[in-house]
Write a protein that holds these residues in place. Structure first.
Motif, PDB file in Angstrom:
ATOM      1  N   PRO A 154       0.850  -1.207   0.000  1.00 39.41           N
ATOM      2  CA  PRO A 154       0.000   0.000   0.000  1.00 39.41           C
ATOM      3  C   PRO A 154       0.879   1.249   0.000  1.00 39.41           C
ATOM      4  N   LEU A 177      -4.613  -1.090   0.250  1.00 41.03           N
ATOM      5  CA  LEU A 177      -4.676  -1.903   1.465  1.00 41.03           C
ATOM      6  C   LEU A 177      -5.656  -3.051   1.234  1.00 41.03           C
ATOM      7  N   GLU A 178      -5.136  -4.251   1.105  1.00 40.57           N
ATOM      8  CA  GLU A 178      -5.980  -5.414   0.854  1.00 40.57           C
ATOM      9  C   GLU A 178      -6.264  -6.208   2.108  1.00 40.57           C
ATOM     10  N   SER A 180      -6.882  -5.798   6.011  1.00 35.57           N
ATOM     11  CA  SER A 180      -7.100  -4.865   7.127  1.00 35.57           C
ATOM     12  C   SER A 180      -7.113  -5.583   8.466  1.00 35.57           C
ATOM     13  N   PHE A 185       1.108  -0.487  10.751  1.00 31.09           N
ATOM     14  CA  PHE A 185       2.074  -0.731   9.682  1.00 31.09           C
ATOM     15  C   PHE A 185       3.284   0.171   9.860  1.00 31.09           C
ATOM     16  N   LEU A 215      -4.272   2.161  11.348  1.00 27.48           N
ATOM     17  CA  LEU A 215      -5.470   2.232  10.522  1.00 27.48           C
ATOM     18  C   LEU A 215      -6.627   2.796  11.343  1.00 27.48           C
ATOM     19  N   GLU A 218     -11.205   2.000   7.309  1.00 27.15           N
ATOM     20  CA  GLU A 218     -10.987   1.127   6.162  1.00 27.15           C
ATOM     21  C   GLU A 218     -11.556   1.752   4.896  1.00 27.15           C
ATOM     22  N   ASP A 220     -10.799   2.308   0.291  1.00 30.17           N
ATOM     23  CA  ASP A 220      -9.780   2.522  -0.733  1.00 30.17           C
ATOM     24  C   ASP A 220     -10.062   3.866  -1.397  1.00 30.17           C
TER      25      ASP A 220
END
Length: 366
Positions: A154, A177-178, A180, A185, A215, A218, A220
């Motif tokens: 990401p 971000l695939e 979560s 991170f 995070l 969530e 994209d």
């Protein structure tokens, strides 16, 4: 099999094993200028103290009374005395009653009968193996990753309010971000490309740590918040999962079991933990990147010798056009591996007899 034959066979196997172990062990060679007695002082490192007695400081464990490393770490105030045990040089810790009798150059070391234990001392903190302040910045950052790892990670799409930089507490808008399931991170900036010093093959990219991000929403793009930073985040920085890499707090210097031959491919800057630009040569206690790593048999604590790479020179005598032979490589120093990746490792220059340059050769000690 009779008892006598069996005992003879077992004895022969034992002799073979002992002979093989002895043959594979390098003879301890003393530093020609070694002292007979040394008092450890604050500011010493174990490597420097070992170098006072030994030609190769990594042989330190072999110099002790028992043929293995000291029963405890050295501390300021400890007294080291060089003795002889059955004709073999050994070190004694806090033993005897002071300074041994004066010894003229060439005189044999005093023979000493050993007691089974050395005395412990409640002095100050132990002395470190190496100056950790020189490598501390590299123990958790940067890291070396592949081109694919970076491209598939990401990335920071945008910063709040069209800003160019972000710091602790700021938001990051992140694409790609695939997964979560992890909410924290590491944020990394793409640094220099490392290449093999001989073939030019790409080995990986230096990923310089920016900090960590959590995070908070969530999607994209997803929304992250910078929890802490060591440098400013910018658009294009990549997010990589937090790993459980274990960084050792101490090292056991030893030569690699495998035959290693590689090259110094980068000089690293301890202030910014990135490849140092513009430097043509370095000396003792510089941090370097090598084009060999764990896949080649390198481990943290391994000691490598450094050979200054011979340059090509024009033969002005032969009269043959374009006759430019390479000068021979020459012994130039040693380094200690303190961090290993799959195909790249970081080392600290422990000793050098001349300036080192990019392309100089590193190898397993003879």
């Amino acid at each position: 099999m009779s008892m006598n034959i069996r005992n003879t066979f077992i004895g022969l196997l034992t002799l073979i094993a002992c002979t093989a172990a002895t043959a594979g062990k390098k003879e301890v060679v003393l530093n020609p200028q070694h002292p007979d007695r040394y008092v450890v002082t604050a500011g010493d490192t174990l490597w420097d103290v070992a170098g006072k007695f030994l030609k190769d400081p990594w042989q330190w464990p072999d110099l002790w009374e028992t043929g293995k490393k000291a029963e405890r770490p050295l501390r300021p105030g400890d007294v080291l005395t060089l003795i002889s045990v059955a004709g073999v040089p050994r070190l004694q810790l806090n033993g005897g009653n002071g300074t041994p009798p004066p010894r003229r150059p060439g005189d044999p070391l005093p023979e000493v009968k050993l007691s089974p234990k050395v005395r412990a001392s409640d002095m100050a903190a132990e002395i470190p193996l190496i100056p950790f302040n020189l490598v501390r910045a590299f123990l958790s950052s940067p890291k070396v990753v592949t081109h694919e790892e970076l491209d598939n990670a990401p990335y920071v799409l945008e910063l709040p309010d069209n800003r160019h930089f972000a710091g602790t507490g700021d938001k990051l808008y992140v694409r790609g971000l695939e997964d979560s399931s992890q909410d924290t991170f590491g944020v990394f900036h793409k640094g220099s490309l490392y290449k093999d010093g001989e073939s030019g093959e790409e080995l990986g990219y230096e990923a310089m740590s920016v900090g960590t991000a959590r995070l908070t929403q969530e999607g994209d793009p997803a929304i992250f918040t910078l929890a802490n930073t060591t440098r400013e985040a910018v658009v294009g920085d990549r997010l990589l999962p937090q790993d459980d890499e274990r960084i050792p707090s101490s090292y056991e210097p030893r030569p690699p079991a495998a035959e290693i031959k590689g090259h110094i491919i980068a000089f690293l800057d301890s202030d910014t933990t990135k490849v140092r630009g513009g430097a043509s040569s370095i000396g003792q206690y510089a941090v370097v990147a090598l084009d060999r790593g764990s896949s080649d048999g390198l481990e943290v604590g391994h000691v490598l010798e450094i050979d200054s790479r011979g340059k090509a020179v024009k033969d002005k005598v032969s009269g043959i056009p374009f006759d430019s032979p390479d000068l021979p490589n020459e012994a130039a120093g040693s380094l200690l591996i303190f961090r290993c990746f799959e195909r790249v490792s970081y080392g600290l220059i422990m000793h050098t007899s001349r300036e080192l340059r990019l392309g100089d050769v590193v190898r397993t000690p003879n």
